[in-house]
Design a protein around this motif. Structure first.
Motif, PDB file in Angstrom:
ATOM      1  N   THR A 286       0.828  -1.212   0.000  1.00 19.06           N
ATOM      2  CA  THR A 286       0.000   0.000   0.000  1.00 19.06           C
ATOM      3  C   THR A 286       0.854   1.251   0.000  1.00 19.06           C
ATOM      4  O   THR A 286       0.462   2.289  -0.557  1.00 19.06           O
ATOM      5  N   ALA A 287       2.030   1.169   0.595  1.00 13.54           N
ATOM      6  CA  ALA A 287       2.920   2.334   0.660  1.00 13.54           C
ATOM      7  C   ALA A 287       3.663   2.589  -0.646  1.00 13.54           C
ATOM      8  O   ALA A 287       4.204   3.686  -0.855  1.00 13.54           O
ATOM      9  N   LEU A 288       3.706   1.599  -1.532  1.00 14.42           N
ATOM     10  CA  LEU A 288       4.415   1.777  -2.798  1.00 14.42           C
ATOM     11  C   LEU A 288       3.663   2.720  -3.733  1.00 14.42           C
ATOM     12  O   LEU A 288       2.435   2.828  -3.655  1.00 14.42           O
ATOM     13  N   PRO A 289       4.379   3.408  -4.627  1.00 17.47           N
ATOM     14  CA  PRO A 289       3.697   4.215  -5.645  1.00 17.47           C
ATOM     15  C   PRO A 289       2.699   3.350  -6.415  1.00 17.47           C
ATOM     16  O   PRO A 289       3.034   2.266  -6.894  1.00 17.47           O
ATOM     17  N   THR A 290       1.459   3.821  -6.513  1.00 13.89           N
ATOM     18  CA  THR A 290       0.371   3.017  -7.069  1.00 13.89           C
ATOM     19  C   THR A 290      -0.379   3.823  -8.129  1.00 13.89           C
ATOM     20  O   THR A 290      -0.646   5.015  -7.937  1.00 13.89           O
ATOM     21  N   PHE A 291      -0.722   3.146  -9.236  1.00 15.65           N
ATOM     22  CA  PHE A 291      -1.322   3.844 -10.371  1.00 15.65           C
ATOM     23  C   PHE A 291      -2.447   3.002 -10.982  1.00 15.65           C
ATOM     24  O   PHE A 291      -2.482   1.786 -10.848  1.00 15.65           O
ATOM     25  N   ARG A 292      -3.375   3.694 -11.642  1.00 16.62           N
ATOM     26  CA  ARG A 292      -4.369   3.043 -12.498  1.00 16.62           C
ATOM     27  C   ARG A 292      -3.901   3.200 -13.939  1.00 16.62           C
ATOM     28  O   ARG A 292      -3.437   4.280 -14.338  1.00 16.62           O
ATOM     29  N   PHE A 293      -4.079   2.122 -14.706  1.00 18.65           N
ATOM     30  CA  PHE A 293      -3.676   2.198 -16.109  1.00 18.65           C
ATOM     31  C   PHE A 293      -4.674   1.410 -16.952  1.00 18.65           C
ATOM     32  O   PHE A 293      -4.796   0.195 -16.823  1.00 18.65           O
ATOM     33  N   ARG A 294      -5.416   2.126 -17.778  1.00 13.30           N
ATOM     34  CA  ARG A 294      -6.314   1.504 -18.750  1.00 13.30           C
ATOM     35  C   ARG A 294      -5.735   1.797 -20.132  1.00 13.30           C
ATOM     36  O   ARG A 294      -5.430   2.947 -20.462  1.00 13.30           O
ATOM     37  N   TYR A 295      -5.605   0.749 -20.932  1.00 16.42           N
ATOM     38  CA  TYR A 295      -4.995   0.965 -22.242  1.00 16.42           C
ATOM     39  C   TYR A 295      -5.813   0.255 -23.321  1.00 16.42           C
ATOM     40  O   TYR A 295      -6.540  -0.700 -23.048  1.00 16.42           O
ATOM     41  N   ALA A 296      -5.649   0.731 -24.533  1.00 16.52           N
ATOM     42  CA  ALA A 296      -6.322   0.124 -25.675  1.00 16.52           C
ATOM     43  C   ALA A 296      -5.506  -1.065 -26.164  1.00 16.52           C
ATOM     44  O   ALA A 296      -4.308  -0.946 -26.413  1.00 16.52           O
ATOM     45  N   PHE A 297      -6.146  -2.208 -26.286  1.00 18.60           N
ATOM     46  CA  PHE A 297      -5.460  -3.452 -26.631  1.00 18.60           C
ATOM     47  C   PHE A 297      -4.648  -3.309 -27.912  1.00 18.60           C
ATOM     48  O   PHE A 297      -3.476  -3.728 -27.970  1.00 18.60           O
ATOM     49  N   ARG A 298      -5.210  -2.740 -28.937  1.00 12.63           N
ATOM     50  CA  ARG A 298      -4.534  -2.649 -30.239  1.00 12.63           C
ATOM     51  C   ARG A 298      -3.296  -1.758 -30.193  1.00 12.63           C
ATOM     52  O   ARG A 298      -2.454  -1.813 -31.084  1.00 12.63           O
ATOM     53  N   ASP A 299      -3.183  -0.962 -29.161  1.00 16.45           N
ATOM     54  CA  ASP A 299      -2.071  -0.011 -29.042  1.00 16.45           C
ATOM     55  C   ASP A 299      -1.067  -0.463 -27.976  1.00 16.45           C
ATOM     56  O   ASP A 299      -0.302   0.333 -27.462  1.00 16.45           O
ATOM     57  N   VAL A 300      -1.039  -1.763 -27.678  1.00 14.96           N
ATOM     58  CA  VAL A 300      -0.326  -2.231 -26.495  1.00 14.96           C
ATOM     59  C   VAL A 300       1.176  -1.951 -26.548  1.00 14.96           C
ATOM     60  O   VAL A 300       1.771  -1.566 -25.524  1.00 14.96           O
ATOM     61  N   ARG A 301       1.819  -2.095 -27.700  1.00 21.99           N
ATOM     62  CA  ARG A 301       3.273  -1.895 -27.728  1.00 21.99           C
ATOM     63  C   ARG A 301       3.632  -0.438 -27.445  1.00 21.99           C
ATOM     64  O   ARG A 301       4.617  -0.160 -26.745  1.00 21.99           O
ATOM     65  N   ARG A 302       2.876   0.494 -27.967  1.00 21.19           N
ATOM     66  CA  ARG A 302       3.144   1.908 -27.656  1.00 21.19           C
ATOM     67  C   ARG A 302       2.825   2.207 -26.204  1.00 21.19           C
ATOM     68  O   ARG A 302       3.498   3.016 -25.555  1.00 21.19           O
ATOM     69  N   GLN A 303       1.802   1.543 -25.654  1.00 21.22           N
ATOM     70  CA  GLN A 303       1.414   1.788 -24.267  1.00 21.22           C
ATOM     71  C   GLN A 303       2.450   1.254 -23.272  1.00 21.22           C
ATOM     72  O   GLN A 303       2.572   1.775 -22.161  1.00 21.22           O
ATOM     73  N   VAL A 304       3.177   0.221 -23.653  1.00 23.19           N
ATOM     74  CA  VAL A 304       4.288  -0.241 -22.808  1.00 23.19           C
ATOM     75  C   VAL A 304       5.306   0.872 -22.634  1.00 23.19           C
ATOM     76  O   VAL A 304       5.750   1.169 -21.513  1.00 23.19           O
ATOM     77  N   ASP A 305       5.687   1.509 -23.721  1.00 17.91           N
ATOM     78  CA  ASP A 305       6.658   2.603 -23.639  1.00 17.91           C
ATOM     79  C   ASP A 305       6.092   3.771 -22.837  1.00 17.91           C
ATOM     80  O   ASP A 305       6.812   4.427 -22.082  1.00 17.91           O
ATOM     81  N   ARG A 306       4.802   4.024 -23.003  1.00 17.90           N
ATOM     82  CA  ARG A 306       4.168   5.121 -22.273  1.00 17.90           C
ATOM     83  C   ARG A 306       4.244   4.891 -20.768  1.00 17.90           C
ATOM     84  O   ARG A 306       4.628   5.787 -20.006  1.00 17.90           O
ATOM     85  N   LEU A 307       3.898   3.677 -20.329  1.00 17.72           N
ATOM     86  CA  LEU A 307       3.948   3.395 -18.893  1.00 17.72           C
ATOM     87  C   LEU A 307       5.387   3.416 -18.379  1.00 17.72           C
ATOM     88  O   LEU A 307       5.659   3.943 -17.292  1.00 17.72           O
ATOM     89  N   ALA A 308       6.314   2.850 -19.151  1.00 22.11           N
ATOM     90  CA  ALA A 308       7.715   2.837 -18.726  1.00 22.11           C
ATOM     91  C   ALA A 308       8.240   4.253 -18.519  1.00 22.11           C
ATOM     92  O   ALA A 308       8.920   4.540 -17.512  1.00 22.11           O
ATOM     93  N   GLU A 309       7.940   5.147 -19.445  1.00 20.54           N
ATOM     94  CA  GLU A 309       8.402   6.534 -19.319  1.00 20.54           C
ATOM     95  C   GLU A 309       7.727   7.233 -18.135  1.00 20.54           C
ATOM     96  O   GLU A 309       8.363   8.003 -17.405  1.00 20.54           O
ATOM     97  N   TYR A 310       6.448   6.957 -17.946  1.00 21.44           N
ATOM     98  CA  TYR A 310       5.677   7.563 -16.839  1.00 21.44           C
ATOM     99  C   TYR A 310       6.253   7.141 -15.492  1.00 21.44           C
ATOM    100  O   TYR A 310       6.473   7.985 -14.601  1.00 21.44           O
ATOM    101  N   LEU A 311       6.505   5.847 -15.321  1.00 22.52           N
ATOM    102  CA  LEU A 311       7.044   5.358 -14.052  1.00 22.52           C
ATOM    103  C   LEU A 311       8.470   5.840 -13.836  1.00 22.52           C
ATOM    104  O   LEU A 311       8.866   6.184 -12.718  1.00 22.52           O
ATOM    105  N   ASP A 312       9.239   5.848 -14.896  1.00 20.40           N
ATOM    106  CA  ASP A 312      10.633   6.289 -14.785  1.00 20.40           C
ATOM    107  C   ASP A 312      10.706   7.724 -14.276  1.00 20.40           C
ATOM    108  O   ASP A 312      11.552   8.061 -13.431  1.00 20.40           O
ATOM    109  N   ALA A 313       9.809   8.573 -14.743  1.00 23.53           N
ATOM    110  CA  ALA A 313       9.815   9.984 -14.341  1.00 23.53           C
ATOM    111  C   ALA A 313       9.365  10.179 -12.900  1.00 23.53           C
ATOM    112  O   ALA A 313       9.746  11.164 -12.255  1.00 23.53           O
ATOM    113  N   ARG A 314       8.583   9.244 -12.375  1.00 24.95           N
ATOM    114  CA  ARG A 314       7.998   9.429 -11.049  1.00 24.95           C
ATOM    115  C   ARG A 314       8.634   8.593  -9.950  1.00 24.95           C
ATOM    116  O   ARG A 314       8.415   8.882  -8.760  1.00 24.95           O
ATOM    117  N   ILE A 315       9.389   7.577 -10.321  1.00 20.87           N
ATOM    118  CA  ILE A 315       9.896   6.666  -9.305  1.00 20.87           C
ATOM    119  C   ILE A 315      11.417   6.643  -9.230  1.00 20.87           C
ATOM    120  O   ILE A 315      11.989   6.625  -8.129  1.00 20.87           O
TER     121      ILE A 315
END
Length: 318
Positions: A286-315
């Protein structure tokens, strides 16, 4: 048989031939059980029923059916995994309906129910070169004595992949070749679920060693968890979401992902932990950084990069 079991259980468990220690459960095939052994049937959707007999007093589990090396090996692996997961549960290990990936060096627990997109996301991450899969489902978590460091581990189990995920990530012709090469015996019957309209997309089961060969990757045994992501698929791209979860909402969301039982089947070995033994792990998650992430299935490879960049900037530390 021991060599095949070792191959199927790697990298999570080591299986070696030899006698078991005193008081240990034994999993046996090709032997007639005693008359007093209790019958136990495992019926997974789309698979043939697997029959066992349990001699609780002697701590022996007998595989009875179906016959054939592929099903016997799968059955022994499932039973061995269940015994160890039950023991882990007694020791206070917390099990979550979640996948686990090391994404650009960060350990990310992806919590979500069936068809939430966990396996599709993890596989796309591996293909993108940014991810190392630890497991795609049913992760186990413990907290170090410091009460802050959470470690997640995977277990030897087949990876359930949607057929449209294979088509999307590999192309239809390559996906068909992949499906033809798979060795899990349930793949012979699983298509009946799609044909009968029970399952919309269809499913294939891939053993971890096949997954590693297919994606030319390694599979991690465990990883430190740096972030928790509650994952789901967006029916419409406009519904996509990536946002932090307030501290006040984290415990409730986490609880929805906790597995009440350590195994989907064969919870016959005793699995109740000591009262309160999982409290520290829940608190640390519960103490760890926690996020909601809903993504479009057809766009999954781009969404992987999106989440990676988002987490990298915040963690990641500056």
């Amino acid at each position: 048989m021991a060599e095949q079991l070792h191959r199927l259980s790697a990298p999570y468990m080591a299986v070696e031939p030899g006698s078991s220690g005193p008081g240990a459960w034994e999993v046996i095939a090709g032997t007639v059980p005693p008359d007093h052994a209790e019958r136990e049937s495992v019926t997974a959707q789309g698979e043939v029923a697997v029959e066992y007999a349990v001699d609780h007093s002697a701590r022996k589990l007998f595989h009875l059916a179906p016959e054939g090396d592929a099903w016997v090996t799968q059955s022994l692996l499932r039973a061995t995994r269940a015994i160890h997961r039950s023991e882990a549960s007694r020791q206070g290990v917390l099990f979550l309906h979640a996948g686990l990936i090391e994404l650009n060096g960060l350990g990310v627990a992806l919590i979500g129910g069936s068809r939430a997109g966990k396996t599709s996301f993890i596989t796309a991450g591996v293909l993108n070169g940014s991810g190392v899969m630890v497991c795609n489902d049913d992760v186990s978590l413990t907290v170090d004595p410091d009460g802050e460091t959470v470690v997640g581990a995977g277990w030897p189990r087949s990876i359930s992949v949607r057929l449209d995920t294979l088509d999307l990530l590999f192309g239809r012709d390559r996906a068909q070749a992949i499906r033809s090469s798979l060795s899990h015996p349930a793949n012979e019957t699983l298509l009946s679920l799609r044909d009968a309209g029970i399952e919309k997309h269809g499913t294939a089961l891939i053993y971890p060693w096949e997954y590693a060969d297919l994606l030319n990757t390694k599979i991690g045994q465990s990883v430190k968890v740096d972030a928790v992501v509650h994952l789901s698929l967006a029916d419409d791209p406009a519904e996509a979401e990536l946002a932090p979860v307030p501290l006040s909402a984290r415990a409730g969301l986490l609880e929805k992902g906790v597995l009440a039982l350590p195994n989907k089947h064969l919870n016959i070995f005793g699995h109740e932990p000591a009262p309160g033994s999982r409290r520290r792990t829940r608190a640390a998650l519960t103490a760890l950084p926690t996020f909601r992430f809903r993504y479009a299935f057809r766009d999954v490879r781009r969404q992987v990069d999106r989440l990676a960049e988002y987490l990298d900037a915040r963690i990641r530390p500056a």
